[in-house]
Design an enzyme around this catalytic site. Structure first.
Site: not given
Length: 314
Positions: A39, A111-112, A266, A294
């Site tokens: 996120g 990811s985050w 990505d 991604h």
């Protein structure tokens, strides 16, 4: 596909009014592993268990501040975000580790969650027995500018709509801040439109892998608002970290075994981010999945991540 139910769950209460939902899966006597979701704002999902051999791992998940089943939820404009920073999240992770009686754990970030996992591991290297990162990010100002501005060279028509969604006079070089303002606007329609425009752009720039389909989560207006409000909050502040901090302090991971799994396709977070990190964090294997983009939930990335956690299992 049915998802597992947690064998333990509860709420972690913070001193500043947050109530954080945690849940555990797998073998209660297995090696503890913490999942840090993406996120920011996505919340954790039982589907993350497929990254682990649940006979060997005790998989612990935490809905970060403002997201998932944690309260207060960031979709509400009454929810104050000043106590929602990377440093607060690091403290929350430590509080959860203490609550669950865990001396040290494996950490997996997506990811985050890679940014948060790196920041946590560098702050508390003695508490991280291994670190796995999937779709590697550092959330630097340069990365944010790339994903919100420079990537318009790849998706020019979609970027024009994204720019328009930020409102009249929005600085094209600082769209995260412009959107953050729109998402705090007193008019609910302005907030609704801004969240929808932000998540539409999100679906565009993660769409490079073959067979990609739009993310069904973004059909839910409540999820869109939570996600957009937290992403723009963190991105407009470059994750509340010093410029280049995670690359600069990568030496603090020396001796920490790890793996980085990244898609060649990505474009949201190009592979050079992971490559640069691997030059300093030499205890980690870098696995580049040629056909993946991604999104840690893709089959190819999830499969590579599972192989990585199998290798790292004690």
């Amino acid at each position: 596909m049915a998802h597992p139910t947690p064998h333990a769950q509860g709420m972690l209460d913070t001193d500043d009014g947050h109530h954080l939902y945690w849940h555990e899966y797998g073998n209660p006597r297995g090696h503890p592993a913490l999942v840090l979701h993406g996120g920011p704002g996505s919340g954790c999902h039982p589907g993350y268990t497929r990254f682990f051999d649940t006979d060997r791992y005790r998989v612990i998940m935490l809905d970060q501040r403002g997201s998932g089943r944690s309260t207060p939820n960031a979709r509400l404009t009454t929810t104050d975000l000043t106590t929602n920073t990377t440093h607060h999240l690091i403290d929350d992770i430590e509080a959860l580790r203490t609550l669950r009686g865990i001396p040290a754990w494996h950490v997996l970030g997506a990811s985050w969650g890679c940014t948060l996992g790196l920041a946590y591991a560098q702050a508390h290297p003695d508490r991280v027995s291994a670190l796995a990162l999937v779709a590697v990010t550092n959330t630097t100002a340069a990365e944010v500018h790339w994903i919100t501005h420079a990537m318009g060279r790849v998706f020019p028509e979609e970027w024009e709509l994204f720019h328009q969604g930020a409102g009249p006079g929005a600085d094209p070089h600082d769209l995260s801040t412009a959107y953050a303002r729109r998402l705090a606007h007193p008019d609910p329609q302005v907030r609704f439109d801004a969240a929808r425009a932000w998540c539409r752009w999100e679906d565009v720039h993660v769409s490079t892998a073959p067979g990609y389909t739009p993310n069904a989560r973004f059909e839910d207006p409540d999820f869109r608002m939570t996600f957009a409000r937290l992403v723009t909050h963190y991105w407009s502040h470059a994750a509340f970290l010093d410029q280049g901090q995670l690359q600069r302090d990568a030496h603090r991971l020396t001796g920490t075994p790890g793996a980085m799994v990244h898609g060649r396709l990505d474009i949201s977070g190009p592979v050079d981010i992971a490559h640069r990190l691997s030059r300093t964090w030499t205890d980690a294997d870098l696995v580049v999945v040629e056909e993946a983009g991604h999104g840690a939930g893709t089959v190819t990335l999830a499969g590579a991540a599972r192989k990585a956690t199998d290798r790292l299992a004690p």
